[in-house]
Design an enzyme around this catalytic site. Structure first.
Site, PDB file in Angstrom:
ATOM      1  N   HIS A 166       0.847  -1.199   0.000  1.00 30.63           N
ATOM      2  CA  HIS A 166       0.000   0.000   0.000  1.00 30.63           C
ATOM      3  C   HIS A 166       0.887   1.257   0.000  1.00 30.63           C
ATOM      4  CE1 HIS A 166      -3.598   2.363   1.472  1.00 30.63           C
ATOM      5  NE2 HIS A 166      -2.623   3.121   1.964  1.00 30.63           N
ATOM      6  N   GLU A 167       1.879   1.285   0.872  1.00 31.08           N
ATOM      7  CA  GLU A 167       2.770   2.454   0.924  1.00 31.08           C
ATOM      8  C   GLU A 167       3.575   2.570  -0.372  1.00 31.08           C
ATOM      9  OE1 GLU A 167       2.567   4.756   3.208  1.00 31.08           O
ATOM     10  OE2 GLU A 167       1.113   3.614   4.362  1.00 31.08           O
ATOM     11  N   HIS A 223       1.540   4.203  -2.980  1.00 32.12           N
ATOM     12  CA  HIS A 223       1.530   5.659  -2.814  1.00 32.12           C
ATOM     13  C   HIS A 223       2.782   6.259  -3.453  1.00 32.12           C
ATOM     14  CE1 HIS A 223      -1.982   6.208  -0.370  1.00 32.12           C
ATOM     15  NE2 HIS A 223      -1.502   5.620   0.710  1.00 32.12           N
ATOM     16  N   HIS A 272      -6.599   7.950  -1.227  1.00 28.60           N
ATOM     17  CA  HIS A 272      -7.273   6.667  -0.989  1.00 28.60           C
ATOM     18  C   HIS A 272      -8.636   6.683  -1.652  1.00 28.60           C
ATOM     19  CE1 HIS A 272      -4.628   7.002   2.665  1.00 28.60           C
ATOM     20  NE2 HIS A 272      -4.282   5.826   2.195  1.00 28.60           N
TER      21      HIS A 272
HETATM   22 ZN   LIG Z   1      -2.456   5.065   2.459  1.00 28.60          ZN
END
Ligand SMILES: [Zn+2]
Length: 780
Positions: free
Chosen positions: A262-263, A266, A343
Site C-alpha cells: 500500500h505504501e 503511494h 485513498h
Molecule cells: Zn495510504
C-alpha cells in the site's frame, strides 16, 4: 495423615474448585460477548508527503529504435516496456535494528516488490539509476560570467535527505563540485560522482526507526517519495516502519506485506500530489513523448470527488455494472471539505488495497480500478491479469455506495442495525457499525480478532461449538451446547463448512457434531446444541475469493536462503527457488506456541535446534539434511527443508521423511519440548515450488480436539465442581446475557469512537485529526 495436612488439602481443593469455576464462568461470558476491538492503525501518507520537498532528476532512457515512424504501434510500444525493477535497501547503518527486525523488513519488502514487479512495466532506465542532488545542496551559485549557474559554495552540513532526515547514500547520487570564478574545471570536489543503482527503475529505502510520528501508537508505517524523473514519475522514496508494531506479538507478516505494498503504491503514483502530474505518454523515435493529463479529478453533482481518467472510468463502469454513466470515475476519500486523500472512498471501495483501511490480509483485494490508476498515470503499462476478483459492490449499479444508497439498501453490503454478525464475505465475525470512513453508512466491520478462516483464532469455545480454519465461515447463530447457557441474541460464530460439487448447497459442522445440511436462507438447529444457525446463500459461503496475498511470493523456499532484497543480487552461486533437485519443502505450524517465545536473539537458534532434533528423531534423518529456512509469526510457523541424502547420511528419501512426519503430525504425536513445555504441531503443509511460485499443495492437521492427560484426581475434582456449578450457572448466564445485550446494541445514531473501531485502520481524514490534536481526538 495429620489434621493440618487434611486442612491444607481441603484448602487446595477449594482453591482448585474456585479457579475452575472462574474459568468456566469466563468462558460462558466470553461465548456470547463481543471481543474487544484491536487498536486501529492509520496511514499518514498525505500528511507526510505534503511536507516533503520533491525534486527532479534527468533520467537517461533508451532512445526509440524505430527510425521510420514517428509513433510505434501498440504492440511495439508494449514491447518497449519492461517489468519495473524495484530496488529496496533496508537501511540499518546506525544499527538501530537487530537481525530479526532486518530480516522481517527484508521479507516484507521482498513480498511487496514481488507483487509490484508482476503488475507494472516501465519504459526502462538506461544504465544505473543515478539520482540528482537537490538545489539546496548549493548555497550560492554564480550569476553571470563563465561559470554562470554553477555552484560557488555548498550549503553547510548539507546531506541529501528524504523523509525524516533519511540520508540517501552518496553512491546513489551525482557528484557535487564547486567552481571558482575563472576556471571551467571544478575547483573542489565535495562528493565524487556516485556509481548509481544498477538495473533499477525505482529505489525504495526502508527503515524501522521510532520517530515522533510513531508516538501515537496507531501508525504502523508511512512513506514519501522525494525524487521524480523528467516525466514526473517517482523514482525514489522512503518507507519507515514504526518498530513497535513490527515487534508486537500481533505481528502478521501477510498484513505487513500488504501494508508495505500500500505504501509502495503511494510512492509509485497513487498520490493526490501526483494526480495533476499524470501523463499521457507514447513511445516515439526519440524515446518517450508525454503530455500532462487534464481534468484528472472531478467533483460530481453530489459534491463527491472522483478520479476520472479513461482507464479508471472504464474499469469502474465494468465493475459496478454501470455502462450508461459516463461521469462514473471512482470516488476518492474526501478530506473534510479540504480536498481529497490518496485513498478510495471506503463506501465504494471497501476491501481494496487502496482503501484507507486495510483490514485482514485475507479480505484485501487488488482491483482493476486501482491498477487503472497506474495505467492512467502514463508512467506504467499494467498487467491486469493479476487483478483478483473484487467482490465489494460488484454489479450493484451506478448508485451503489452513495450515502443515499446505503441508507435504504440493506443487502450483504450495507446494514442498519447495530448488532453483531458476519462481514459481507462470511469470513469474519463483524459488527454492523459506521466509522469516520463511512460517512454515516453502516457495514458489518470485521472484529479483527475473530477471523473464522484463521486456525489460530482464539474462538474455539466449547459452549459455542465453534471451529476455525481455512474452511470455516461465519454464521449468524445463537447455538450453545445443550445444558450450558441459555441461547441469547444471534451473533457471528465460526463453523466448519463443506460445499457440494455444484457450490449451490453446503453443510456445516460444529464441535463434536456431524456434518449437517444448511439450506440457504433457512435457520437450522444442530443436534446437541440449543438455539439456531442462520444459513446464508451458498454463493457467499462456498465462493473462494482470491485475496491479494495470493500474489505475494513466499520467502525462503529453498535450502539456500534466497536474497531477501535486491541488495544481495551479486552472488552467482545463489540458488533460485526450486532449482535444487530432490529437495522437499514444507511448513509446520505450532498454534499453541507464542511467536514471542522464539523471536528474540538466541531463542531463534534454540528453537530451530530443538525442532531439527525432533524431526530427525521422528523420521530417522541425519540432522544435516534438515534446515529451518524461516520462522514467521502469527502462531509459530516454521518453513522446513529436507535435502536428498548424501554419502554417510541416513538414506530416507525426502518424500518418505515428509510422509512419516505428516502421519506423526496428523495423529497428534509430533510435539517438541521447548522452554520446559510440550508443543504439538497443529498443521503440516507441503510446499510445491513451481516456476518460482510456491503454492501450498496439501495441509494435514491433527484431530481438532487434542487429548489431554486426565488423572483420576482431575475427574474427582471436576465432578465436585460440576455439581457446585449447576447451582450457580443459570444466574451467571442470565446476568451475562443482560450484559451482552447492552454491549452489542449501542444507542441508535451513536457514533462509535475511533479508538473503539473494530478492524484495523490506518488512515484518518485530514482536518478531523492532525498530529497536533491526535491525543484529544482519540480520547473523545
Ligand atoms: Zn495510504
Amino acid at each position: 495423615m495429620t489434621m493440618d495436612t487434611n486442612k491444607r488439602n481441603t484448602m487446595i481443593n477449594l482453591k482448585l474448585i474456585l479457579t475452575v469455576m472462574i474459568i468456566i464462568f469466563l468462558q460462558c461470558w466470553e461465548a456470547t460477548s463481543l471481543s474487544s476491538a484491536p487498536a486501529p492503525s492509520r496511514c499518514i501518507f498525505d500528511e507526510v508527503q505534503k511536507h516533503q520537498n520533491v525534486e527532479r532528476t534527468l533520467i537517461k532512457y533508451h532512445p526509440g529504435d524505430v527510425s521510420a515512424k514517428s509513433k510505434r504501434s501498440v504492440e511495439e510500444e508494449a514491447n518497449a516496456y519492461q517489468p519495473i525493477r524495484v530496488k529496496t535497501f533496508v537501511q540499518n547503518e546506525e544499527h538501530l535494528m537487530d537481525s530479526v527486525q532486518v530480516e522481517k523488513l527484508e521479507t516484507i519488502m521482498a513480498g511487496a516488490t514481488s507483487v509490484v514487479q508482476k503488475l507494472l512495466s516501465v519504459y526502462p532506465v538506461q544504465g544505473p539509476l543515478l539520482i540528482d542532488r537537490s538545489e539546496a545542496a548549493c548555497r550560492t551559485t554564480y550569476n553571470g560570467g563563465q561559470n554562470d549557474g554553477k555552484c560557488a559554495e555548498i550549503s553547510p552540513n548539507y546531506r541529501e535527505q528524504c523523509l525524516d532526515n533519511f540520508e540517501i547514500p552518496d553512491d546513489h547520487l551525482e557528484g557535487l563540485w564547486t567552481w571558482d570564478a575563472i576556471n571551467s574545471e571544478p575547483a573542489v570536489t565535495h562528493f565524487e560522482e556516485g556509481s548509481g543503482i544498477p538495473n533499477a527503475d525505482v529505489v525504495l529505502y526502508v527503515k524501522a526507526e521510532h520517530t515522533t510520528r510513531c508516538n501515537s501508537g496507531d501508525v504502523f508505517a508511512y512513506a514519501s517519495f522525494c525524487k521524480q524523473d523528467q516525466f514526473s514519475r517517482p523514482i525514489a522514496g522512503v518507507i519507515n516502519f514504526c518498530p513497535d508494531p513490527l515487534l508486537s506479538e500481533e505481528y502478521d507478516q501477510d498484513k505487513f506485506t500488504l501494508l508495505a505494498l500500500h505504501e509502495a503504491f503511494h510512492v509509485l503514483g497513487f498520490s493526490t500530489s501526483l494526480f495533476d502530474q499524470f501523463q499521457d505518454c507514447s513511445v516515439c523515435e526519440d524515446g518517450l513523448e508525454c503530455e500532462t493529463r487534464e481534468d484528472v479529478v472531478r467533483v460530481d453533482a453530489g459534491g463527491q470527488s472522483r478520479l476520472h481518467t479513461p482507464a479508471v472510468v472504464a474499469a469502474s463502469q465494468i465493475h459496478f455494472g454501470c455502462t450508461e454513466e459516463e461521469e462514473m470515475g471512482v470516488p476518492l476519500e474526501n478530506l473534510g471539505g479540504e480536498g481529497v486523500s490518496s485513498h478510495w472512498e471506503t463506501r465504494y471501495m471497501y476491501g481494496s488495497v487502496m482503501a484507507p483501511a486495510i483490514l485482514q490480509a485475507h479480505s484485501t483485494f487488488l482491483d482493476n480500478m486501482t491498477l487503472a490508476v497506474f495505467e492512467d498515470s502514463g508512467w506504467y503499462k499494467v498487467n491486469y491479469e493479476y487483478a483478483g476478483d473484487f467482490p465489494w459492490g460488484k454489479d450493484q449499479g451506478c448508485e451503489f455506495g452513495s450515502v443515499e444508497y446505503c441508507a435504504t439498501n440493506f443487502t450483504q453490503f450495507f446494514c442498519n442495525e447495530s448488532i453483531s454478525g458476519c462481514d459481507y464475505l462470511g469470513l469474519n465475525k463483524a459488527t454492523c457499525t459506521t466509522n469516520i470512513y463511512l460517512d454515516g453508512c453502516k457495514i458489518y466491520w470485521p472484529d479483527s480478532e475473530n477471523q473464522c478462516v484463521h486456525s489460530s483464532s482464539s474462538v474455539n469455545l466449547n459452549e459455542t461449538g465453534e471451529i476455525t480454519g481455512p474452511d470455516s465461515r461465519c454464521f449468524a447463530s445463537n447455538s450453545l451446547l445443550e445444558g450450558t447457557c441459555t441461547p441469547g441474541d444471534l451473533e457471528g460464530r465460526c463453523y466448519a463448512t463443506r460445499c457440494g460439487n455444484s457450490s449451490e448447497s453446503y453443510e456445516i459442522r460444529l464441535l463434536d457434531s456431524d456434518w449437517i445440511p444448511c439450506p440457504a436462507e433457512t435457520s437450522i438447529q444442530v443436534p446437541g446444541y440449543e438455539g439456531e444457525v442462520h444459513c446464508p446463500p451458498a454463493d457467499i459461503v462456498c465462493k473462494n475469493h482470491s485475496s491479494l496475498v495470493s500474489l505475494v511470493d513466499q520467502p525462503c523456499l529453498t535450502c539456500t536462503t534466497p536474497p531477501a532484497t535486491s541488495t544481495a543480487t551479486t552472488s552467482t552461486t545463489q540458488t533460485s527457488p526450486g532449482e535444487v533437485p530432490g529437495e522437499l519443502n514444507f511448513s509446520l505450524v505450532f498454534n499453541d506456541l507464542a511467536y514471542s517465545e522464539v523471536d528474540e536473539g538466541s531463542e531463534v537458534n534454540d528453537f530451530k535446534g530443538v525442532l531439527i532434533g525432533r524431526i530427525a528423531e521422528t523420521v530417522q534423518l541425519t540432522q544435516n539434511r534438515i534446515e529451518i529456512l524461516d520462522i514467521i509469526a502469527g502462531s509459530v510457523k516454521a518453513f522446513v527443508c529436507i535435502t536428498p541424502p548424501k554419502e554417510g547420511d541416513s538414506q530416507v528419501s525426502p518424500e518418505d521423511a515428509y510422509n512419516n512426519l505428516s502421519n506423526a503430525v496428523m495423529s497428534g504425536e509430533f510435539s517438541i519440548e521447548y522452554n520446559s513445555n510440550s508443543y504439538a504441531a497443529s498443521a503440516i503443509t507441503l510446499l510445491v515450488v513451481d516456476n518460482q511460485t510456491p503454492t501450498q499443495s496439501s495441509t494435514a492437521m491433527p484431530p481438532t480436539v487434542r487429548s489431554s492427560p486426565i488423572t483420576p484426581l482431575t475427574i474427582i475434582v471436576l465432578s465436585i465442581i460440576a455439581a457446585l456449578f449447576v447451582t450457580t450457572f443459570l444466574s451467571v448466564c442470565v446476568w451475562k446475557n443482560k450484559k451482552t445485550a447492552t454491549t452489542i446494541a449501542p444507542a441508535p445514531g451513536a457514533t462509535p469512537r475511533e479508538g473503539a473501531l473494530p478492524g484495523e485502520v490506518y488512515m484518518v481524514r485530514k482536518g478531523e485529526r492532525t498530529r497536533g490534536d491526535m491525543t484529544a481526538a482519540t480520547s473523545t
